[in-house]
Design a protein around this motif. Structure first.
Motif, PDB file in Angstrom:
ATOM      1  N   LYS A  45      13.051  17.457  96.586  1.00 30.17           N
ATOM      2  CA  LYS A  45      14.147  16.966  95.757  1.00 30.17           C
ATOM      3  C   LYS A  45      14.596  18.117  94.859  1.00 30.17           C
ATOM      4  O   LYS A  45      13.766  18.838  94.305  1.00 30.17           O
ATOM      5  CB  LYS A  45      13.662  15.791  94.912  1.00 30.17           C
ATOM      6  CG  LYS A  45      14.706  15.200  94.007  1.00 30.17           C
ATOM      7  CD  LYS A  45      14.109  14.048  93.211  1.00 30.17           C
ATOM      8  CE  LYS A  45      15.110  13.561  92.186  1.00 30.17           C
ATOM      9  NZ  LYS A  45      14.525  12.539  91.314  1.00 30.17           N
ATOM     10  N   ILE A  46      15.898  18.269  94.736  1.00 24.76           N
ATOM     11  CA  ILE A  46      16.444  19.304  93.856  1.00 24.76           C
ATOM     12  C   ILE A  46      16.340  18.830  92.410  1.00 24.76           C
ATOM     13  O   ILE A  46      16.844  17.762  92.068  1.00 24.76           O
ATOM     14  CB  ILE A  46      17.907  19.633  94.222  1.00 24.76           C
ATOM     15  CG1 ILE A  46      17.985  20.219  95.629  1.00 24.76           C
ATOM     16  CG2 ILE A  46      18.521  20.577  93.195  1.00 24.76           C
ATOM     17  CD1 ILE A  46      19.397  20.446  96.139  1.00 24.76           C
TER      18      ILE A  46
ATOM     19  N   LYS B  78      17.000  21.161  89.706  1.00 21.39           N
ATOM     20  CA  LYS B  78      17.973  21.842  88.869  1.00 21.39           C
ATOM     21  C   LYS B  78      18.533  23.062  89.599  1.00 21.39           C
ATOM     22  O   LYS B  78      17.819  23.763  90.293  1.00 21.39           O
ATOM     23  CB  LYS B  78      17.286  22.298  87.582  1.00 21.39           C
ATOM     24  CG  LYS B  78      18.169  22.932  86.566  1.00 21.39           C
ATOM     25  CD  LYS B  78      17.371  23.283  85.316  1.00 21.39           C
ATOM     26  CE  LYS B  78      18.284  23.835  84.249  1.00 21.39           C
ATOM     27  NZ  LYS B  78      17.571  24.159  83.029  1.00 21.39           N
ATOM     28  N   GLU B  79      19.825  23.282  89.427  1.00 21.79           N
ATOM     29  CA  GLU B  79      20.465  24.512  89.895  1.00 21.79           C
ATOM     30  C   GLU B  79      20.363  25.520  88.744  1.00 21.79           C
ATOM     31  O   GLU B  79      20.627  25.182  87.590  1.00 21.79           O
ATOM     32  CB  GLU B  79      21.936  24.273  90.234  1.00 21.79           C
ATOM     33  CG  GLU B  79      22.164  23.289  91.375  1.00 21.79           C
ATOM     34  CD  GLU B  79      21.738  23.806  92.729  1.00 21.79           C
ATOM     35  OE1 GLU B  79      21.692  25.038  92.925  1.00 21.79           O
ATOM     36  OE2 GLU B  79      21.430  22.983  93.600  1.00 21.79           O
TER      37      GLU B  79
ATOM     38  N   THR C  49      17.659  27.508  92.990  1.00 27.84           N
ATOM     39  CA  THR C  49      17.450  26.066  92.914  1.00 27.84           C
ATOM     40  C   THR C  49      15.981  25.799  92.655  1.00 27.84           C
ATOM     41  O   THR C  49      15.116  26.360  93.320  1.00 27.84           O
ATOM     42  CB  THR C  49      17.880  25.387  94.232  1.00 27.84           C
ATOM     43  OG1 THR C  49      19.240  25.706  94.505  1.00 27.84           O
ATOM     44  CG2 THR C  49      17.743  23.882  94.138  1.00 27.84           C
TER      45      THR C  49
ATOM     46  N   LEU D 201      13.052  23.219  93.018  1.00 28.19           N
ATOM     47  CA  LEU D 201      12.716  22.062  93.849  1.00 28.19           C
ATOM     48  C   LEU D 201      11.388  21.475  93.423  1.00 28.19           C
ATOM     49  O   LEU D 201      10.534  22.172  92.880  1.00 28.19           O
ATOM     50  CB  LEU D 201      12.584  22.481  95.322  1.00 28.19           C
ATOM     51  CG  LEU D 201      13.759  23.119  96.002  1.00 28.19           C
ATOM     52  CD1 LEU D 201      13.347  23.603  97.389  1.00 28.19           C
ATOM     53  CD2 LEU D 201      14.905  22.142  96.110  1.00 28.19           C
TER      54      LEU D 201
END
Length: 125
Positions: free
Chosen positions: A11-12, A14-15, A30, A32
């Motif tokens: 799951k991402i 934060k960018e 990114t 993860l």
């Protein structure tokens, strides 16, 4: 990576922009998080890992070219026989970057079935 996707759901979180680093890279990052899959489709093993390493050794070449050495290493077949085996599969006409993890597992299992037959004397070159 394909291998880790069999064992984790990602799951991402934060960018992260390039400005967050010094020196500033030319790409974004990114962050993860991976949650372990309790019942993966395949158990971790050296042969499947080596299969994927060979599949991606030249990610822009077709799998039929990349997997020849894998078959020669794991099944002690000639380059000619490896080519014969790999020519039987639709996936080997594609580049590894275009396959899903499930397609890699399917190809791995199909190759093993054929090569098990070869080891029992059912393989004709």
């Amino acid at each position: 990576s394909v291998f880790s996707s069999f064992f984790f759901n990602f799951k991402i979180l934060k960018e992260i922009p390039p400005e967050a680093f010094y020196p500033k890279p030319k790409v974004s990052s990114t962050l993860l998080i991976g949650k372990r899959i309790l019942s993966p489709l395949i158990s971790p093993n050296r042969e499947f890992s080596d299969f994927l390493i060979h599949a991606f050794c030249r990610k822009h070449r077709k799998l039929e070219n990349n997997l020849i050495r894998y078959l020669m290493k794991w099944y002690s077949v000639s380059k000619h026989d490896a080519n014969l085996v790999l020519s039987e599969f639709k996936y080997t006409k594609q580049r590894p970057i275009n396959l899903t993890p499930e397609e890699f597992l399917d190809l791995f299992n199909q190759i093993n079935l054929i090569m098990e037959g070869k080891n029992k004397g059912n393989f004709i070159s």
